[in-house]
Write an enzyme that holds these catalytic residues in place. Sequence first.
Site, PDB file in Angstrom:
ATOM      1  N   PRO A   2       0.756  -1.133   0.079  1.00 47.58           N
ATOM      2  CA  PRO A   2       0.009   0.023  -0.176  1.00 47.58           C
ATOM      3  C   PRO A   2       1.006   1.358   0.060  1.00 47.58           C
ATOM      4  O   PRO A   2       1.847   1.084   0.640  1.00 47.58           O
ATOM      5  CB  PRO A   2      -0.844  -0.095   1.260  1.00 47.58           C
ATOM      6  CG  PRO A   2      -0.004  -0.911   2.180  1.00 47.58           C
ATOM      7  CD  PRO A   2       0.611  -2.008   1.061  1.00 47.58           C
ATOM      8  N   GLU A   3       0.119   2.314  -0.567  1.00 45.67           N
ATOM      9  CA  GLU A   3       0.849   3.587  -0.547  1.00 45.67           C
ATOM     10  C   GLU A   3       0.801   4.158   1.011  1.00 45.67           C
ATOM     11  O   GLU A   3      -0.044   3.788   1.821  1.00 45.67           O
ATOM     12  CB  GLU A   3       0.342   4.632  -1.694  1.00 45.67           C
ATOM     13  CG  GLU A   3       0.155   3.880  -2.907  1.00 45.67           C
ATOM     14  CD  GLU A   3       1.333   3.942  -3.743  1.00 45.67           C
ATOM     15  OE1 GLU A   3       2.076   4.702  -3.602  1.00 45.67           O
ATOM     16  OE2 GLU A   3       1.540   2.979  -4.408  1.00 45.67           O
ATOM     17  N   LYS A  51       5.020   3.576   5.883  1.00 44.44           N
ATOM     18  CA  LYS A  51       3.932   2.499   5.762  1.00 44.44           C
ATOM     19  C   LYS A  51       3.864   1.652   6.901  1.00 44.44           C
ATOM     20  O   LYS A  51       3.474   0.325   6.880  1.00 44.44           O
ATOM     21  CB  LYS A  51       4.412   1.685   4.506  1.00 44.44           C
ATOM     22  CG  LYS A  51       4.467   2.526   3.087  1.00 44.44           C
ATOM     23  CD  LYS A  51       4.890   1.568   1.920  1.00 44.44           C
ATOM     24  CE  LYS A  51       5.056   2.462   0.744  1.00 44.44           C
ATOM     25  NZ  LYS A  51       5.315   1.546  -0.419  1.00 44.44           N
ATOM     26  N   ASN A 165       4.373   1.928  -5.426  1.00 43.20           N
ATOM     27  CA  ASN A 165       4.832   1.955  -7.034  1.00 43.20           C
ATOM     28  C   ASN A 165       3.673   2.864  -7.680  1.00 43.20           C
ATOM     29  O   ASN A 165       4.049   3.212  -8.820  1.00 43.20           O
ATOM     30  CB  ASN A 165       4.313   0.485  -7.476  1.00 43.20           C
ATOM     31  CG  ASN A 165       5.258   0.080  -8.743  1.00 43.20           C
ATOM     32  OD1 ASN A 165       6.302   0.627  -8.838  1.00 43.20           O
ATOM     33  ND2 ASN A 165       4.418  -0.657  -9.874  1.00 43.20           N
ATOM     34  N   ARG A 250       9.585  -4.352  -9.452  1.00 43.31           N
ATOM     35  CA  ARG A 250       8.141  -3.753  -9.658  1.00 43.31           C
ATOM     36  C   ARG A 250       7.798  -3.663 -11.104  1.00 43.31           C
ATOM     37  O   ARG A 250       8.673  -3.683 -11.958  1.00 43.31           O
ATOM     38  CB  ARG A 250       8.048  -2.322  -9.104  1.00 43.31           C
ATOM     39  CG  ARG A 250       8.317  -2.325  -7.351  1.00 43.31           C
ATOM     40  CD  ARG A 250       7.032  -3.093  -6.794  1.00 43.31           C
ATOM     41  NE  ARG A 250       7.084  -3.000  -5.067  1.00 43.31           N
ATOM     42  CZ  ARG A 250       7.768  -3.924  -4.465  1.00 43.31           C
ATOM     43  NH1 ARG A 250       8.161  -4.797  -5.081  1.00 43.31           N
ATOM     44  NH2 ARG A 250       7.789  -3.594  -3.262  1.00 43.31           N
TER      45      ARG A 250
END
Length: 288
Positions: A2-3, A51, A165, A250
Amino acid sequence: MPEGDSVYRAAARLHELLAGQLLTTADLRVPAHATAALAGRRVLEVAPRGKHLLTRLEGGLTLHTHLRMDGRWEVYRPGERWAGGPAWQIRAVLGTERGTAVGYRLPVVELLRTADEPRAVGHLGPDLLGPDWDPAEAVRRLLAHPGRPLAEALLDQRNLAGIGNVYANELCFLAGVTPWTAVGELPGPDRLVARARQLLDANRLRPGHITTGDTRRGHQHWVYGRAGRPCPRCGTTVLTAGQGEPPRDRVAYWCPYCQRGPAPEVPAGRPLRGVRPGPGAEGRPPGR
């Protein structure tokens, strides 16, 4: 993964439920802390750090959790059915008179002294949504390795904490460079860092990681998740390729017209353009 804005919202939900309340239930379903006796302690706050989530308890203890790819905290009111997954996926349960927070598939569940929090999160760079945000320090850390690809540097939480990402790809687009552009070749790194802060702050209370200003489904991002579709700005087909080495690799997305810089070679026969350059496929003028 998650961002940072998603973690910020998760912390806000947990804080609303738990802060100031006595724990009536506390069950950490990981071997290292399965016998921890936390019931009866008051929750002081739930704070995000990049995060990471830090649930601080009276008595100088902190429950440190990290969601990584699959983890999730769900909040349930008294009597509400738990629906976040099967029981065997539950890693932590924190209950109060207000309701219960249930942590599913959490890869990190660590109980530590609050004074020892730096051991868990002290390596992180300035937090884009935190009270310690320091843009000059974030720029300094990014430029410390000028040859590193920009997207990889943005994803490194030791440089600045909170970018995943989605934002790494979108920030490269907004800067007009490919994800493989060396950090040292980035024009105006201070502007990029300021834009990163602006985006996460704008999205911290809403889902979607919106970078275009358009909240409609399918219109929220410039390049992320748009592989094979026209760039909203110029109409060129958005391309995708892997970036980085496993397990930290990624998927990178970029527009070969709007973004300048190095990129993987496009396979033979794969078109670069979905439509001719000109007014964007969704009504926006061309530009970089």
